[in-house]
Design an enzyme around this catalytic site. Structure first.
Site, short mmCIF file in Angstrom:
data_model
loop_
_atom_site.label_atom_id
_atom_site.label_comp_id
_atom_site.label_asym_id
_atom_site.label_seq_id
_atom_site.Cartn_x
_atom_site.Cartn_y
_atom_site.Cartn_z
N CYS A 22 -10.98 -9.36 -25.07
CA CYS A 22 -9.77 -10.21 -25.09
C CYS A 22 -10.07 -11.66 -25.46
O CYS A 22 -9.16 -12.41 -25.80
CB CYS A 22 -9.07 -10.16 -23.73
SG CYS A 22 -8.69 -8.50 -23.20
N HIS A 79 -4.66 -16.15 -22.46
CA HIS A 79 -4.66 -14.71 -22.75
C HIS A 79 -3.61 -14.06 -21.85
O HIS A 79 -3.51 -14.36 -20.65
CB HIS A 79 -6.05 -14.12 -22.46
CG HIS A 79 -6.06 -12.64 -22.46
ND1 HIS A 79 -5.47 -11.90 -23.46
CD2 HIS A 79 -6.57 -11.74 -21.57
CE1 HIS A 79 -5.62 -10.61 -23.19
NE2 HIS A 79 -6.28 -10.49 -22.05
N ASN A 101 -0.59 -6.54 -22.51
CA ASN A 101 -1.88 -7.13 -22.86
C ASN A 101 -2.34 -6.53 -24.20
O ASN A 101 -2.63 -5.34 -24.28
CB ASN A 101 -2.88 -6.80 -21.74
CG ASN A 101 -4.27 -7.34 -22.00
OD1 ASN A 101 -4.58 -7.79 -23.09
ND2 ASN A 101 -5.11 -7.30 -20.98
O1 UT7 Z 1 -7.67 -8.30 -20.44
C1 UT7 Z 1 -8.25 -7.96 -19.22
C2 UT7 Z 1 -7.65 -6.66 -18.77
N1 UT7 Z 1 -7.38 -6.44 -17.39
C3 UT7 Z 1 -6.79 -7.29 -16.52
O2 UT7 Z 1 -6.55 -8.42 -16.80
C4 UT7 Z 1 -6.45 -6.72 -15.17
C5 UT7 Z 1 -6.36 -7.77 -14.09
N2 UT7 Z 1 -5.81 -7.19 -12.86
C6 UT7 Z 1 -4.50 -6.98 -12.70
O3 UT7 Z 1 -3.71 -7.32 -13.56
C7 UT7 Z 1 -4.02 -6.34 -11.41
O4 UT7 Z 1 -5.13 -6.18 -10.52
C8 UT7 Z 1 -3.33 -4.97 -11.62
C9 UT7 Z 1 -1.97 -5.18 -12.30
C10 UT7 Z 1 -4.20 -4.07 -12.49
C11 UT7 Z 1 -3.09 -4.27 -10.30
O5 UT7 Z 1 -2.37 -5.10 -9.42
P1 UT7 Z 1 -2.81 -5.24 -7.89
O6 UT7 Z 1 -1.83 -6.11 -7.25
O7 UT7 Z 1 -4.26 -5.67 -7.91
O8 UT7 Z 1 -2.61 -3.77 -7.37
P2 UT7 Z 1 -3.67 -2.75 -6.74
O9 UT7 Z 1 -4.66 -2.34 -7.77
O10 UT7 Z 1 -4.17 -3.33 -5.46
O11 UT7 Z 1 -2.75 -1.53 -6.39
C12 UT7 Z 1 -1.80 -1.59 -5.36
C13 UT7 Z 1 -1.17 -0.22 -5.18
C14 UT7 Z 1 -2.19 0.90 -5.03
O12 UT7 Z 1 -1.69 1.80 -4.08
P3 UT7 Z 1 -2.23 1.77 -2.56
O13 UT7 Z 1 -3.71 2.03 -2.68
O14 UT7 Z 1 -1.91 0.40 -2.04
O15 UT7 Z 1 -1.46 2.88 -1.94
C15 UT7 Z 1 -2.20 1.56 -6.39
O16 UT7 Z 1 -2.53 2.92 -6.33
O17 UT7 Z 1 -0.39 0.11 -6.35
C16 UT7 Z 1 -0.77 1.39 -6.82
N3 UT7 Z 1 -0.59 1.43 -8.26
C17 UT7 Z 1 0.58 1.70 -8.85
N4 UT7 Z 1 1.80 2.03 -8.34
C18 UT7 Z 1 2.79 2.23 -9.21
C19 UT7 Z 1 -1.50 1.14 -9.21
N5 UT7 Z 1 -0.92 1.25 -10.43
C20 UT7 Z 1 0.36 1.60 -10.21
C21 UT7 Z 1 1.46 1.82 -11.09
N6 UT7 Z 1 2.65 2.13 -10.53
N7 UT7 Z 1 1.36 1.72 -12.43
#
Ligand code: UT7
Length: 328
Positions: free
Chosen positions: A114, A255, A285
């Site tokens: 990225c 980004h 993204n």
């Molecule tokens: O260019 C670089 C590329 N990557 C990035 O920049 C990623 C940077 N990180 C992020 O943007 C965030 O960490 C995410 C958007 C990926 C995730 O957000 P978060 O607030 O860190 O959520 P999490 O991973 O802690 O997930 C929270 C909950 C989980 O469930 P439990 O374990 O709390 O029951 C996940 O299983 O949300 C669940 N979950 C979803 N639920 C519905 C994860 N993905 C989804 C989804 N829909 N698509």
């Protein structure tokens, strides 16, 4: 004294739009989750016959038109991409041929994920300043839909396809164009975002396909924290090095990975969110394409005026990061 200016910019995103509602039919997710956790409402997805070079070509043609420069004048072409058409040859060679850039030009790809566009900017900037090249075309282009596991809700909702490009030239004027550029890399964080198979460590096989190892794997929370940290550091250093304050930066183009990353960065820097350009809601993204797509939009929307300072700030897999300070 000479400077390197951005003489033109252009962007292209595929016609097909995939909304959050569409994704709800594919994986167990909701519009509310995607919007509140990432800020994304929809993303553009390339067609089956569209490869990264096809997106790159359209963005490049738009940038050349904007700069009023013909492809025959380009002698340096850099394509930043994590999703090349082929493992080899480079996507830059495909673009060079199709765009009609003469064979005496230098053309190559760079892999900085990225951060690819700011990496390409720095390389072109340095090469133009030496006088070795006269006109550079740099492109960030991605078909991320080809490396996403569409059954993995933790990643597939975040990414989109697209391309953005810029034409760079040296001018005999001081203090305009690229004022500063700074890059960094920390391979210790490589495991946070990677594709296990398809390279020399683990060549593609029936087993890797069965394990879906050709798709990207991501530790979202770790990336989030490090993204905010490195972007804050490079943004501060760039502004301080040039004896400016953030009040003098008219627009920050970060980004576009997650609107909450941008909000955290804005909060830490004490810069109002209104001075950040955000379009992740419409594109998701798009990796190396995200900054040039935003730059193109910001210019068209009148968010960039002569004399303005614009700060680009990126992070990506690697971990790579970097910033570019531009005066228009
Ligand atoms: O260019 C670089 C590329 N990557 C990035 O920049 C990623 C940077 N990180 C992020 O943007 C965030 O960490 C995410 C958007 C990926 C995730 O957000 P978060 O607030 O860190 O959520 P999490 O991973 O802690 O997930 C929270 C909950 C989980 O469930 P439990 O374990 O709390 O029951 C996940 O299983 O949300 C669940 N979950 C979803 N639920 C519905 C994860 N993905 C989804 C989804 N829909 N698509």
């Amino acid at each position: 004294m000479a400077s390197v200016i951005i003489a033109g910019v252009g962007a292209y995103t595929p016609e097909r739009i995939l909304t959050n509602a569409d994704l709800c039919k594919m994986v167990d997710t909701s519009d509310e989750w995607i919007r509140t956790r990432s800020g994304i409402s929809e993303r553009h997805i390339a067609g089956p016959d569209e490869a990264t070079s096809d997106l790159a070509l359209k963005a490049a043609a738009a940038a050349l038109k904007d700069a009023n420069i013909s492809a025959s004048e380009v002698d340096l072409l850099i394509v930043a991409t994590a999703t090349p058409d082929y493992p080899l040859p480079s996507t830059a060679c495909v673009v060079q041929h199709k765009l009609g850039i003469p064979p005496h030009a230098t053309a190559f790809d760079i892999a900085a994920a990225c951060s690819g566009f700011v990496y390409a900017l720095e390389i072109a900037y340095g090469q133009l300043l030496t006088g070795r090249y006269k006109c550079a075309l740099i492109i960030g282009a991605e078909k991320l839909s080809s490396i996403v596991d569409w059954s993995d809700r933790t990643t597939c909702v975040l990414f989109g396809d697209g391309a953005g490009a810029a034409v760079l030239k040296k001018v005999d004027q001081d203090g305009i164009g690229i004022i500063g550029s700074d890059l960094g890399a920390d391979g210790e964080l490589a495991e946070y975002l990677y594709i296990p198979a398809g390279g020399s460590r683990c060549p593609s096989s029936a087993k890797t396909v069965a394990e879906k190892s050709q798709f990207l794997r991501m530790k979202g929370k770790e990336i989030f924290k490090n993204a905010v940290r490195v972007m804050e550091t490079v943004a501060r250093e760039m502004v301080e090095q040039h004896h400016l304050t953030f009040d003098q930066i008219n627009l920050v183009i970060p980004h576009q990975a997650n609107v909450r990353i941008v909000e955290a960065l804005a909060g830490n820097l004490g810069v109002p969110l209104e001075r950040f350009y955000v379009n992740i809601d419409r594109f998701g993204n798009t990796s190396s394409a995200s900054i040039p797509i935003a730059l193109d939009e910001a210019r068209r929307a009148g968010r960039i005026k002569p004399g303005d300072y614009t700060l680009l700030v990126a992070f990506g897999a690697g971990f790579t990061y970097g910033s570019t300070l531009i005066r228009w």
